[in-house]
Design a protein around this motif. Structure first.
Motif, mmCIF file in Angstrom:
data_model
loop_
_atom_site.group_PDB
_atom_site.id
_atom_site.type_symbol
_atom_site.label_atom_id
_atom_site.label_comp_id
_atom_site.label_asym_id
_atom_site.label_seq_id
_atom_site.Cartn_x
_atom_site.Cartn_y
_atom_site.Cartn_z
ATOM 1 N N GLN A 18 0.836 -1.204 0.000
ATOM 2 C CA GLN A 18 0.000 0.000 0.000
ATOM 3 C C GLN A 18 0.869 1.251 0.000
ATOM 4 O OE1 GLN A 18 -2.652 0.301 3.331
ATOM 5 N NE2 GLN A 18 -3.859 1.907 2.413
ATOM 6 N N GLY A 22 1.130 4.190 -2.976
ATOM 7 C CA GLY A 22 0.735 5.553 -2.641
ATOM 8 C C GLY A 22 -0.763 5.702 -2.438
ATOM 9 N N THR A 23 -1.136 6.856 -1.912
ATOM 10 C CA THR A 23 -2.541 7.196 -1.724
ATOM 11 C C THR A 23 -3.086 7.786 -3.008
ATOM 12 O OG1 THR A 23 -2.134 7.646 0.617
ATOM 13 C CG2 THR A 23 -4.140 8.568 -0.343
ATOM 14 N N THR A 24 -4.252 7.349 -3.401
ATOM 15 C CA THR A 24 -4.841 7.843 -4.644
ATOM 16 C C THR A 24 -5.278 9.299 -4.494
ATOM 17 O OG1 THR A 24 -5.629 5.616 -5.144
ATOM 18 C CG2 THR A 24 -6.648 7.440 -6.356
ATOM 19 N N LYS A 26 -7.421 12.680 -4.976
ATOM 20 C CA LYS A 26 -8.869 12.888 -4.960
ATOM 21 C C LYS A 26 -9.181 14.285 -5.496
ATOM 22 C CE LYS A 26 -8.852 14.386 -0.110
ATOM 23 N NZ LYS A 26 -7.389 14.466 -0.048
ATOM 24 N N GLY A 133 -1.318 7.582 -7.452
ATOM 25 C CA GLY A 133 -1.981 6.513 -6.711
ATOM 26 C C GLY A 133 -2.877 5.670 -7.583
ATOM 27 N N LYS A 135 -4.352 2.588 -9.219
ATOM 28 C CA LYS A 135 -4.418 1.236 -8.681
ATOM 29 C C LYS A 135 -4.767 0.180 -9.725
ATOM 30 C CE LYS A 135 -3.805 2.242 -4.220
ATOM 31 N NZ LYS A 135 -3.571 3.678 -4.296
#
Length: 204
Positions: A18, A22-24, A26, A133, A135
């Motif tokens: 994770q 990375g963080t997606t 927004k 991010g 995915k």
């Protein structure tokens, strides 16, 4: 004890995966710029489209059945919206060691075969994939060019019809751009991305 250690190792592995991806991004986030090699061997960035009002950034690939199923719809998005100021920029997020049919040469072959009217970029090292991010393939980020920079307006799926069979499909990407063209914020800014997971090479 061994079972506890195994569970801890699995949890740590999931955490590393994770963190790596990375963080997606927004809606409201700044969209990172990039300079990536296109299938014509030229570098492409947001600045390659000086007259754009925004961008349809699509993380897609050669191999995923979902990506293949969306190929024509991605081409259609570019043909419809590039003249309106929203070009498609496609980026292949897969590591070619993990997905051998996603090498740069095979990207070139596919772009030529399908007559891609948009850039198809190779993300060496998956740096941009991680910054956004992304995915899955396809994973869409619609971006507006504003006085404050490039701003993410929508993240998720192109539509709600991965099989391409619904008569009453919801065309998320098209609806978002229609709202932006009217000077309005989109009613929907995020949906669940539909597709294959991004392919990463195994750690040594």
């Amino acid at each position: 004890m061994k079972k506890i250690i195994l569970l801890l190792m699995l949890a740590f592995s999931a955490f590393l995966s994770q963190a790596q991806s990375g963080t997606t991004l927004k809606a409201g986030d700044t969209a990172p710029d990039f300079k990536l090699k296109n299938v014509d061997n030229k570098e492409v960035s947001f600045g390659s489209f000086p007259n754009a009002k925004g961008y349809i950034v699509v993380f897609t690939c050669n191999t995923c059945p979902y990506a293949v199923g969306y190929e024509q719809r991605i081409i259609d998005l570019d043909k419809k919206f590039k003249p309106q100021g929203y070009p498609v920029i496609a980026i292949n997020p897969n590591d070619p060691e993990a997905s051998t049919a996603d090498t740069f040469n095979k990207m070139q072959d596919l772009a030529k075969e399908k007559k891609y009217p948009f850039p198809y970029l190779f993300d060496a090292g998956q740096k941009i994939t991680d910054e956004y991010g992304a995915k899955r393939t396809p994973h869409v980020f619609i971006v507006s060019k504003t006085s404050k920079g490039n701003v993410v307006e929508y993240v998720g799926a192109i539509d709600n019809d991965p099989e391409g069979s619904k008569a009453d499909k919801v065309k998320y990407a098209e609806d978002v751009i229609a709202s932006l063209q009217r000077g309005q914020k989109p009613a929907i800014t995020q949906t669940k991305e539909i597709g294959c997971t991004v392919k990463r090479k195994a750690k040594a």
